[in-house]
Design a protein around this motif. Structure first.
Motif, mmCIF file in Angstrom:
data_model
loop_
_atom_site.group_PDB
_atom_site.id
_atom_site.type_symbol
_atom_site.label_atom_id
_atom_site.label_comp_id
_atom_site.label_asym_id
_atom_site.label_seq_id
_atom_site.Cartn_x
_atom_site.Cartn_y
_atom_site.Cartn_z
ATOM 1 N N UNK A 27 2.946 2.961 -5.775
ATOM 2 C CA UNK A 27 2.068 2.665 -4.645
ATOM 3 C C UNK A 27 2.837 2.018 -3.494
ATOM 4 N N UNK A 28 3.777 1.149 -3.824
ATOM 5 C CA UNK A 28 4.594 0.521 -2.787
ATOM 6 C C UNK A 28 5.445 1.567 -2.080
ATOM 7 N N UNK A 29 6.053 2.457 -2.847
ATOM 8 C CA UNK A 29 6.873 3.521 -2.242
ATOM 9 C C UNK A 29 6.002 4.416 -1.364
ATOM 10 N N UNK A 30 4.812 4.757 -1.828
ATOM 11 C CA UNK A 30 3.899 5.575 -1.041
ATOM 12 C C UNK A 30 3.522 4.879 0.257
ATOM 13 N N UNK A 31 3.281 3.583 0.215
ATOM 14 C CA UNK A 31 2.916 2.830 1.412
ATOM 15 C C UNK A 31 4.069 2.759 2.402
ATOM 16 N N UNK A 32 5.297 2.700 1.903
ATOM 17 C CA UNK A 32 6.459 2.602 2.791
ATOM 18 C C UNK A 32 6.823 3.965 3.376
ATOM 19 N N UNK A 37 -0.685 8.898 5.242
ATOM 20 C CA UNK A 37 -1.021 10.179 4.614
ATOM 21 C C UNK A 37 -2.105 10.092 3.562
ATOM 22 N N UNK A 38 -2.375 8.938 3.029
ATOM 23 C CA UNK A 38 -3.393 8.818 1.994
ATOM 24 C C UNK A 38 -4.505 7.905 2.507
ATOM 25 N N UNK A 39 -5.736 8.370 2.351
ATOM 26 C CA UNK A 39 -6.879 7.610 2.840
ATOM 27 C C UNK A 39 -7.359 6.588 1.824
ATOM 28 N N UNK A 40 -8.269 5.753 2.283
ATOM 29 C CA UNK A 40 -8.803 4.701 1.417
ATOM 30 C C UNK A 40 -9.575 5.289 0.248
ATOM 31 N N UNK A 41 -10.281 6.384 0.466
ATOM 32 C CA UNK A 41 -11.060 6.999 -0.605
ATOM 33 C C UNK A 41 -10.154 7.533 -1.703
#
Length: 72
Positions: A27-32, A37-41
């Motif tokens: 999740x950290x890598x995805x956020x950085x 690109x990914x929504x809250x839902x």
């Protein structure tokens, strides 16, 4: 610590903890890498699904441990 990891349930708890750490790292890598690109839902569904999976995993390990204790 070594004695804890030599037991089956200790090993399963360690694997579960490692899995949670890998998920959080992902999740950290995805956020950085791509924060937009990914929504809250989608993120909420991913986190809730993973939480339910890990809940079932840890409950089943705990039940196994309790069954082993009753056999003694």
């Amino acid at each position: 610590m070594r004695r804890f990891l030599e037991s089956d349930t200790g090993f399963y708890y360690a694997v579960g903890l490692f899995t949670v750490l890998v998920f959080l790292g992902g999740l950290v890598v995805l956020a950085v890498v791509s924060p937009g690109d990914i929504g809250a839902t989608e993120l909420g569904g991913l986190v809730v699904g993973f939480f339910l999976f890990m809940l079932v995993f840890f409950v089943s390990v705990t039940v196994r441990r309790l069954e082993d204790r009753d056999e003694l």
